[in-house]
Design a protein around this motif. Structure first.
Motif, PDB file in Angstrom:
ATOM      1  N   GLY A 163      12.996  11.707  -4.144  1.00 28.89           N
ATOM      2  CA  GLY A 163      13.087  12.565  -2.979  1.00 28.89           C
ATOM      3  C   GLY A 163      11.750  12.774  -2.305  1.00 28.89           C
ATOM      4  N   VAL A 164      11.749  13.639  -1.289  1.00 30.44           N
ATOM      5  CA  VAL A 164      10.566  13.894  -0.464  1.00 30.44           C
ATOM      6  C   VAL A 164      10.106  15.336  -0.644  1.00 30.44           C
ATOM      7  N   GLY A 238       7.220   9.092  -8.825  1.00 31.16           N
ATOM      8  CA  GLY A 238       8.228   8.575  -7.923  1.00 31.16           C
ATOM      9  C   GLY A 238       8.379   9.245  -6.577  1.00 31.16           C
ATOM     10  N   VAL A 239       7.988  10.485  -6.457  1.00 28.96           N
ATOM     11  CA  VAL A 239       8.261  11.248  -5.246  1.00 28.96           C
ATOM     12  C   VAL A 239       7.373  10.800  -4.091  1.00 28.96           C
ATOM     13  N   LYS A 240       7.841  11.080  -2.886  1.00 26.32           N
ATOM     14  CA  LYS A 240       7.050  10.860  -1.683  1.00 26.32           C
ATOM     15  C   LYS A 240       6.555  12.213  -1.195  1.00 26.32           C
ATOM     16  N   ILE A 241       5.264  12.289  -0.874  1.00 20.01           N
ATOM     17  CA  ILE A 241       4.646  13.567  -0.494  1.00 20.01           C
ATOM     18  C   ILE A 241       4.068  13.424   0.901  1.00 20.01           C
ATOM     19  N   ASP A 260       2.495   8.564 -11.423  1.00 17.92           N
ATOM     20  CA  ASP A 260       3.086   7.227 -11.482  1.00 17.92           C
ATOM     21  C   ASP A 260       4.032   6.995 -10.305  1.00 17.92           C
ATOM     22  N   GLY A 261       3.724   5.990  -9.496  1.00 16.86           N
ATOM     23  CA  GLY A 261       4.657   5.546  -8.482  1.00 16.86           C
ATOM     24  C   GLY A 261       4.875   6.491  -7.322  1.00 16.86           C
ATOM     25  N   VAL A 262       3.975   7.431  -7.118  1.00 15.79           N
ATOM     26  CA  VAL A 262       4.121   8.345  -5.984  1.00 15.79           C
ATOM     27  C   VAL A 262       3.671   7.646  -4.707  1.00 15.79           C
ATOM     28  N   VAL A 263       4.171   8.146  -3.579  1.00 12.34           N
ATOM     29  CA  VAL A 263       3.718   7.701  -2.266  1.00 12.34           C
ATOM     30  C   VAL A 263       3.189   8.923  -1.529  1.00 12.34           C
ATOM     31  N   VAL A 264       1.927   8.867  -1.155  1.00 11.42           N
ATOM     32  CA  VAL A 264       1.311   9.963  -0.408  1.00 11.42           C
ATOM     33  C   VAL A 264       1.045   9.480   1.002  1.00 11.42           C
ATOM     34  N   GLU A 265       1.687  10.131   1.967  1.00 12.61           N
ATOM     35  CA  GLU A 265       1.448   9.845   3.382  1.00 12.61           C
ATOM     36  C   GLU A 265       1.137  11.159   4.079  1.00 12.61           C
ATOM     37  N   SER A 266      -0.131  11.419   4.239  1.00 12.50           N
ATOM     38  CA  SER A 266      -0.535  12.688   4.831  1.00 12.50           C
ATOM     39  C   SER A 266      -1.933  12.521   5.414  1.00 12.50           C
ATOM     40  N   HIS A 267      -2.037  12.640   6.736  1.00 10.19           N
ATOM     41  CA  HIS A 267      -3.290  12.349   7.426  1.00 10.19           C
ATOM     42  C   HIS A 267      -3.983  13.611   7.948  1.00 10.19           C
ATOM     43  N   GLY A 268      -3.747  14.720   7.298  1.00 14.12           N
ATOM     44  CA  GLY A 268      -4.402  15.950   7.711  1.00 14.12           C
ATOM     45  C   GLY A 268      -5.824  16.053   7.187  1.00 14.12           C
ATOM     46  N   PRO A 269      -6.538  17.132   7.548  1.00 12.85           N
ATOM     47  CA  PRO A 269      -7.912  17.336   7.078  1.00 12.85           C
ATOM     48  C   PRO A 269      -7.941  17.616   5.586  1.00 12.85           C
ATOM     49  N   ASN A 270      -8.897  17.021   4.899  1.00 13.88           N
ATOM     50  CA  ASN A 270      -9.051  17.191   3.444  1.00 13.88           C
ATOM     51  C   ASN A 270      -7.801  16.784   2.682  1.00 13.88           C
ATOM     52  N   ASN A 271      -7.031  15.859   3.240  1.00 14.37           N
ATOM     53  CA  ASN A 271      -5.814  15.423   2.563  1.00 14.37           C
ATOM     54  C   ASN A 271      -6.108  14.315   1.557  1.00 14.37           C
ATOM     55  N   ASP A 272      -6.961  14.613   0.574  1.00 13.86           N
ATOM     56  CA  ASP A 272      -7.179  13.687  -0.531  1.00 13.86           C
ATOM     57  C   ASP A 272      -5.853  13.440  -1.241  1.00 13.86           C
TER      58      ASP A 272
END
Length: 483
Positions: A163-164, A238-241, A260-272
């Motif tokens: 899930g997301v 597995g989750v998408k963040i 493991d296997g997460v997807v991080v899509e976040s282009h905000g400030p300090n979004n390490d």
């Protein structure tokens, strides 16, 4: 006769001493040859304990959850978490649908599992992030808004599924506090700089106890997204963040953490993407990072707060990850005052015109820290903007930061690295004359299309083994260099 006897005795002693010296040297050579950092990495990975859970599953719908993206499910998540944990643990299931909630606090022995097609949407009401909790902001501990998913001193916990997780941060909420108009800030609006100054100068620097460093409403320090604080045996899988307020995955003072296997899509400030801090035995694998800041940034506290806590981040392993946009692919710093050691990166790909560096170390003489034993292999880099390897010990995003804590950087190894477009520099490294950066090794490295092979200042023992930059075979540099 007497002379001959005396001569023979001392000759025998001399030979014995020489033999002992040679034996010692041989043992040390064998010991050096026997050490294999990648075997050490395997031992670390094998030692990491994954959480296990009872077979029981509790569906949040059975506790009154509503999947309309409007109903506030905060109390539902709190109740089901508590019920599951008190029963001995198990899985809390989030089925298909969009669930609005405030922060979710994980409990012992519970796996928060998001079914494919589910989305957890986090509140835009600041009151929902109360009560304030013990957390951290840019390497300094404080009492602040709750992270969106938080666990404090818990064991055997997980967030898993397909899930997301949607933090719903954007130019209308959370992000403007960074103080940049590109993220929605407008002249005259509040921003984080005054709160940061208060936290540093009025609290951390004078050693105010953490429980008296009260922030929250009226201050402007954004919460992290997922934060296991002083936890053991953690799995995030597995989750998408998306749309994070601040740092995305932040294990702090935790042991045995697997991402493991997460997807991080976040282009905000300090979004390490992932920031292990004061943590030990951390495995980050099979993940995709597409971020507004560093993809992975290893931390250990800032300035006096890091030295107060004094816990190194160590035994950090990154495997089979993909880095797209970001300030750096795998980064150490800049908050590393307690030190970082034993970092392993292998089988990763990095490629984007918006990715600035592949491997980066950053700190300064106010933050200090000892960074040692960093091993990178089997790295494929399509394009980076500035440098393949950057070591900056004069880092100063908040202006020039000088102090009495000269950082130490040593034993950095890159092996089997292929770079198609390296940007400005193959290596960009700047150290201190009184404590140079030492022992950098590039073995079987091929870097193409860089403006300059390297720019170096106060670096000793730069070793090139079968390494080509811009088609030229590179020669080892053993002395301190300035360029």
């Amino acid at each position: 006769m007497l002379f001959n006897t005396f001569y023979k005795m001392h000759r025998i002693k001399g030979l014995a001493l020489l033999g002992a010296i040679l034996l010692f040297a041989s043992c040390k050579q064998k010991e050096s040859q026997a050490f294999d950092p990648w075997k050490q990495m395997t031992q670390i990975v094998d030692s990491i304990t994954l959480p296990t859970f009872r077979a029981d599953t509790l569906n949040i719908l059975d506790f009154g959850a509503v999947a309309d993206g409007v109903f506030d499910n905060t109390d539902v998540f709190r109740k089901v978490m508590d019920t599951c944990s008190k029963a001995g643990g198990g899985t809390v299931l989030v089925p298909k649908g969009r669930f609005l909630t405030g922060p979710i606090h994980l409990e012992n022995n519970v796996n928060l599992h998001l079914e494919e097609g589910s989305e957890i949407m986090f509140s835009k009401n600041l009151d929902d992030y109360y009560p304030l909790v013990h957390t951290s902001y840019e390497g300094t501990e404080l009492m602040n808004f709750s992270p969106l998913i938080y666990a404090y001193k818990k064991k055997n916990i997980a967030v898993t599924g397909k899930g997301v997780l949607n933090g719903r941060a954007g130019n209308d909420f959370w992000w403007p506090w960074c103080g940049k108009d590109s993220y929605g800030w407008q002249e005259g609006a509040p921003k984080q700089h005054s709160s940061l100054k208060k936290l540093k100068e009025e609290m951390s620097e004078v050693d105010v106890p953490v429980n008296q460093r009260i922030f929250g409403k009226g201050e402007f320090l954004r919460p992290t997204f997922i934060e296991p604080f002083s936890c053991e045996n953690v799995l995030i899988q597995g989750v998408k963040i998306i749309n994070a307020p601040f740092w995305v995955i932040h294990p702090i003072k935790s042991v045995n953490v697997t991402v493991d296997g997460v997807v991080v899509e976040s282009h905000g400030p300090n979004n390490d993407g992932c920031d292990p801090e004061y943590s030990k035995n951390v495995l980050i694998k099979n993940a995709v990072f597409n971020t507004g800041d560093d993809c992975i940034a290893i931390k250990s506290g800032r300035n006096e707060d890091g030295r107060r806590v004094g816990i190194k981040s160590e035994n950090i392993v990154v495997q089979n990850c993909k880095m797209i946009d970001g300030h750096g692919g795998v980064v150490i710093g800049s908050e590393v005052s307690a030190g970082v050691r034993n970092v392993f990166v292998e089988n990763c790909t990095m490629d984007s015109p918006n990715l600035e560096r592949a491997i980066r170390i950053k700190t300064n003489s106010k933050r200090g820290g000892v960074i040692e034993n960093v091993y990178v292999r089997n790295l494929k880099v399509g394009q980076v903007r500035e440098a393949v390897l950057k070591i900056n010990l004069f880092y100063g995003i908040y202006g020039i930061q000088k102090g009495d804590f000269i950082p130490e950087v040593r034993n950095i190894h890159l092996e089997n690295v292929q770079v198609k477009n390296g940007g400005k520099y193959g290596i960009l490294a700047k150290g201190y004359a009184q404590l140079p950066i030492t022992d950098i090794t590039l073995k079987d490295v091929l870097i193409e299309k860089v403006d300059a092979a390297y720019s170096l200042e106060n670096v000793t023992n730069l070793n090139f083994i079968n390494t080509r930059i811009n088609g030229k075979i590179m020669q080892t540099k053993s002395n301190s260099l300035e360029h």
